[in-house]
Design an enzyme around this catalytic site. Structure first.
Site, PDB file in Angstrom:
ATOM      1  CB  THR A  14      -0.914  -0.012   1.354  1.00 53.91           C
ATOM      2  OG1 THR A  14      -1.590  -1.108   1.005  1.00 53.91           O
ATOM      3  CG2 THR A  14      -1.672   1.108   1.271  1.00 53.91           C
ATOM      4  CB  CYS A  21     -21.167   0.392  12.522  1.00 52.49           C
ATOM      5  SG  CYS A  21     -20.113  -0.682  12.677  1.00 52.49           S
ATOM      6  CB  ILE A  23      -9.440 -12.155   4.614  1.00 48.52           C
ATOM      7  CG1 ILE A  23      -9.902 -13.736   4.383  1.00 48.52           C
ATOM      8  CG2 ILE A  23      -8.635 -11.679   6.004  1.00 48.52           C
ATOM      9  CD1 ILE A  23     -10.562 -14.195   5.659  1.00 48.52           C
ATOM     10  CG  ASP A  31       4.713 -15.664  -6.547  1.00 44.53           C
ATOM     11  OD1 ASP A  31       5.276 -15.033  -7.860  1.00 44.53           O
ATOM     12  OD2 ASP A  31       4.286 -15.167  -5.675  1.00 44.53           O
ATOM     13  NE  ARG A  37       8.172 -11.511  -3.110  1.00 47.52           N
ATOM     14  CZ  ARG A  37       7.234 -10.232  -2.932  1.00 47.52           C
ATOM     15  NH1 ARG A  37       6.193 -10.546  -3.760  1.00 47.52           N
ATOM     16  NH2 ARG A  37       7.470  -9.191  -2.652  1.00 47.52           N
ATOM     17  CB  CYS A  81     -15.869  -1.205  11.676  1.00 46.32           C
ATOM     18  SG  CYS A  81     -16.306   0.301  11.592  1.00 46.32           S
ATOM     19  CB  CYS A 126     -18.512  -0.893  16.071  1.00 45.50           C
ATOM     20  SG  CYS A 126     -17.194  -0.884  14.964  1.00 45.50           S
ATOM     21  CG  LEU A 129      -5.320 -10.984   2.415  1.00 44.97           C
ATOM     22  CD1 LEU A 129      -5.805 -10.659   3.621  1.00 44.97           C
ATOM     23  CD2 LEU A 129      -3.752 -11.118   2.375  1.00 44.97           C
ATOM     24  N   GLY A 130      -6.232 -11.364  -1.261  1.00 43.38           N
ATOM     25  CA  GLY A 130      -5.380 -10.709  -2.544  1.00 43.38           C
ATOM     26  C   GLY A 130      -6.565  -9.874  -3.250  1.00 43.38           C
ATOM     27  CG  HIS A 165      -0.314   0.318  -4.519  1.00 34.82           C
ATOM     28  ND1 HIS A 165      -0.203   0.063  -5.896  1.00 34.82           N
ATOM     29  CD2 HIS A 165      -0.783  -0.547  -3.735  1.00 34.82           C
ATOM     30  CE1 HIS A 165      -0.402  -1.320  -6.009  1.00 34.82           C
ATOM     31  NE2 HIS A 165      -0.769  -1.861  -4.888  1.00 34.82           N
TER      32      HIS A 165
HETATM   33  P1  NAD Z   1       2.643  -9.009  -3.069  1.00 34.06           P
HETATM   34  O1  NAD Z   1       1.951  -8.367  -4.309  1.00 34.06           O
HETATM   35  O2  NAD Z   1       4.154  -8.865  -2.610  1.00 34.06           O
HETATM   36  O3  NAD Z   1       2.330 -10.450  -3.339  1.00 34.06           O
HETATM   37  C1  NAD Z   1       1.579 -11.125  -4.604  1.00 34.06           C
HETATM   38  C2  NAD Z   1       2.275 -12.292  -5.365  1.00 34.06           C
HETATM   39  O4  NAD Z   1       1.625 -12.868  -6.148  1.00 34.06           O
HETATM   40  C3  NAD Z   1       3.544 -11.748  -5.784  1.00 34.06           C
HETATM   41  O5  NAD Z   1       4.812 -12.456  -5.430  1.00 34.06           O
HETATM   42  C4  NAD Z   1       3.184 -12.242  -7.236  1.00 34.06           C
HETATM   43  O6  NAD Z   1       4.296 -12.552  -8.179  1.00 34.06           O
HETATM   44  C5  NAD Z   1       2.325 -13.325  -7.237  1.00 34.06           C
HETATM   45  N1  NAD Z   1       1.212 -13.759  -8.128  1.00 34.06           N
HETATM   46  C6  NAD Z   1       1.154 -13.077  -9.504  1.00 34.06           C
HETATM   47  N2  NAD Z   1       0.680 -13.422 -10.301  1.00 34.06           N
HETATM   48  C7  NAD Z   1       0.525 -14.913 -10.004  1.00 34.06           C
HETATM   49  C8  NAD Z   1      -0.156 -15.967 -10.277  1.00 34.06           C
HETATM   50  N3  NAD Z   1      -0.536 -16.121 -11.609  1.00 34.06           N
HETATM   51  N4  NAD Z   1      -0.106 -17.124  -9.656  1.00 34.06           N
HETATM   52  C9  NAD Z   1       0.594 -17.268  -8.382  1.00 34.06           C
HETATM   53  N5  NAD Z   1       1.224 -15.985  -7.947  1.00 34.06           N
HETATM   54  C10 NAD Z   1       1.296 -14.819  -8.533  1.00 34.06           C
HETATM   55  O7  NAD Z   1       1.555  -8.731  -1.970  1.00 34.06           O
HETATM   56  P2  NAD Z   1       1.557  -9.039  -0.349  1.00 34.06           P
HETATM   57  O8  NAD Z   1       1.880  -7.724   0.184  1.00 34.06           O
HETATM   58  O9  NAD Z   1       2.032 -10.493  -0.145  1.00 34.06           O
HETATM   59  O10 NAD Z   1      -0.116  -9.265  -0.167  1.00 34.06           O
HETATM   60  C11 NAD Z   1      -0.851 -10.180  -1.020  1.00 34.06           C
HETATM   61  C12 NAD Z   1      -2.069  -9.721  -1.479  1.00 34.06           C
HETATM   62  O11 NAD Z   1      -2.973  -9.191  -0.349  1.00 34.06           O
HETATM   63  C13 NAD Z   1      -1.928  -8.508  -2.446  1.00 34.06           C
HETATM   64  O12 NAD Z   1      -3.082  -8.483  -3.363  1.00 34.06           O
HETATM   65  C14 NAD Z   1      -2.285  -7.301  -1.560  1.00 34.06           C
HETATM   66  O13 NAD Z   1      -2.988  -6.149  -2.148  1.00 34.06           O
HETATM   67  C15 NAD Z   1      -3.381  -7.889  -0.587  1.00 34.06           C
HETATM   68  N6  NAD Z   1      -3.680  -7.337   0.641  1.00 34.06           N
HETATM   69  C16 NAD Z   1      -4.969  -7.564   1.113  1.00 34.06           C
HETATM   70  C17 NAD Z   1      -5.177  -6.985   2.477  1.00 34.06           C
HETATM   71  C18 NAD Z   1      -6.687  -7.441   3.068  1.00 34.06           C
HETATM   72  O14 NAD Z   1      -6.783  -6.750   4.081  1.00 34.06           O
HETATM   73  N7  NAD Z   1      -7.536  -7.913   2.152  1.00 34.06           N
HETATM   74  C19 NAD Z   1      -4.164  -6.744   3.209  1.00 34.06           C
HETATM   75  C20 NAD Z   1      -2.925  -6.464   2.865  1.00 34.06           C
HETATM   76  C21 NAD Z   1      -2.658  -6.785   1.430  1.00 34.06           C
HETATM   77 ZN    ZN Z   2     -17.898   0.547  13.171  1.00 30.08          ZN
END
Ligand code: NAD
Ligand code: ZN
Length: 348
Positions: free
Chosen positions: A44, A100, A290, A199, A204, A111, A103, A266-267, A47
């Site tokens: 983040t 809310c 998540i 990956d 990685r 929340c 909460c 999560l992603g 970004h």
């Molecule tokens: P990151 O970008 O470092 O890791 C993502 C990994 O996915 C990379 O190593 C990338 O090479 C790999 N990838 C890309 N294409 C792929 C494929 N086809 N098959 C398998 N792997 C592939 O991110 P991170 O910091 O480890 O976070 C993981 C994810 O979670 C990110 O999408 C991030 O935005 C998200 N995130 C979500 C929350 C939430 O609360 N939901 C919080 C933090 C991060």
């Molecule tokens: Zn709340």
């Protein structure tokens, strides 16, 4: 107490991040003032540094950014009775509304009005940060400070990894970023049978192998159907943790799950994502989104798993002084790194 401090500020609506002197924040009556000791750089933050479309829509400049950190309590508001100066603490990065439905029912992680530290309110890439006392997690005195600095993303990993029972199960993790790799370590620790992580980045995958996974698979070379055969699996993975945000990774996961399997997502995909919904329906899959961590069950689990032998230290691959923050962001940008830590201990 000094009045000015060093901080990394998103001060202009353009790419970049600037080291500036800004006022030390003042805690309100329910707040805690923390002297930051170490901080982790999150995707983040990258970004926001790069000022991509999401950052342009989300961030109001000027803003001190950063949300993964550990620090020492340096001041407390008059209503704060259960924290003391000198406590080693981290901050939960989601400040919830308290009003809310969720909460009020004690489900703060659900929340609807969450404010993000270092996103919608001043962050932790600074000598000091102020947070409400309800957002403070006190560490055991003997915690490793670098590990404590990444409790926020470790918490994302733990929240996702423990969303469904994994004892004895075959677990598939798509995406071996720092969070995917920490989640792999957690499910190994929690007693999964096979832990397969995928990956497309060989560095990685090498890092993931240090965490004791069964297989780290490059899906640009090997299909998961082959992996299942290699492991003697017949019915598919029981639990999926989607941690790449990549649509083809998710589709490959969907076709390799067992009937009745559970998937925690999560992603974050960068745009709309089409899937074969018939696979979800006919295979009776459960998909759970998540966001963040559970307050504070996830924090408790993180603490006790570290105490019971979980070692996530290999995930920290780079350490820099706060002065060299640009090098830290560069390590993140190049890709292939694990967690990158900025050390804030030596500010005079
Ligand atoms: P990151 O970008 O470092 O890791 C993502 C990994 O996915 C990379 O190593 C990338 O090479 C790999 N990838 C890309 N294409 C792929 C494929 N086809 N098959 C398998 N792997 C592939 O991110 P991170 O910091 O480890 O976070 C993981 C994810 O979670 C990110 O999408 C991030 O935005 C998200 N995130 C979500 C929350 C939430 O609360 N939901 C919080 C933090 C991060
Ligand atoms: Zn709340």
């Amino acid at each position: 107490m000094k009045s000015q401090m060093k901080a990394l500020v998103k001060s202009r609506p353009e790419a970049g991040l600037w080291l500036e002197d800004v006022p030390v924040p003042t805690p309100g009556i329910n707040d805690v003032l923390i002297r930051v000791l170490a901080a982790g750089i999150c995707g983040t933050d990258l970004h926001i540094h790069q000022w991509d479309e999401w950052a342009q829509k989300t961030i109001q400049v000027p803003l001190v950014i950063g949300h993964e950190f550990v620090g020492e309590i340096a001041g407390i508001g008059s209503n704060v009775t259960d924290f003391a100066i000198g406590d080693i603490v981290s901050g939960e990065g989601h400040v919830t509304c308290g009003r809310c439905r969720n909460c009020l029912a004690g489900r703060r992680h659900l929340c609807a009005h969450t404010m993000g530290v270092g996103v919608q309110r001043p962050g932790a890439f600074a000598e000091y940060i102020v947070l409400p006392m309800s957002n403070i997690w006190r560490h055991n005195a003997k915690v490793d400070l670098d590990i404590a600095a990444i409790f926020d993303p470790f918490g994302n990993a733990v929240h996702t990894a423990l969303s469904f029972p994994v004892l004895g199960e075959d677990v598939l993790i798509t995406g071996a970023g720092p969070i995917g790799i920490m989640a792999a370590a957690v499910v190994v620790h929690a007693g999964a049978r096979n832990v397969v992580i995928t990956d497309v980045n060989p560095q990685r995958l090498d890092l993931a192998r240090k965490m004791g996974v069964t297989l780290a698979v490059n899906t640009s070379e090997t299909r998961l159907a082959e992996v299942q055969k290699q492991l003697g699996m017949r019915e598919g993975f029981d639990v999926g943790l989607e941690m790449s945000g990549n649509p083809s990774a998710f589709r490959e996961m969907l076709t390799n799950m067992s009937h009745g399997a559970k998937i925690a997502m999560l992603g974050i995909p960068s745009s709309e994502m089409a899937i074969e919904w018939k696979e979800v329906i006919f295979n009776m899959l459960t998909i759970k989104g998540i966001y963040g961590r559970e307050m504070y069950e996830t924090w408790y689990k993180m603490t006790v798993m570290l105490e019971s032998g979980l070692d996530i230290s290999p995930i920290i691959t780079h350490r820099f002084s706060w002065r060299d923050y640009q090098q830290g962001f560069e390590a993140m940008r190049i890709g292939g790194s694990g967690k990158v830590i900025l050390d804030w201990r030596d500010v005079q």
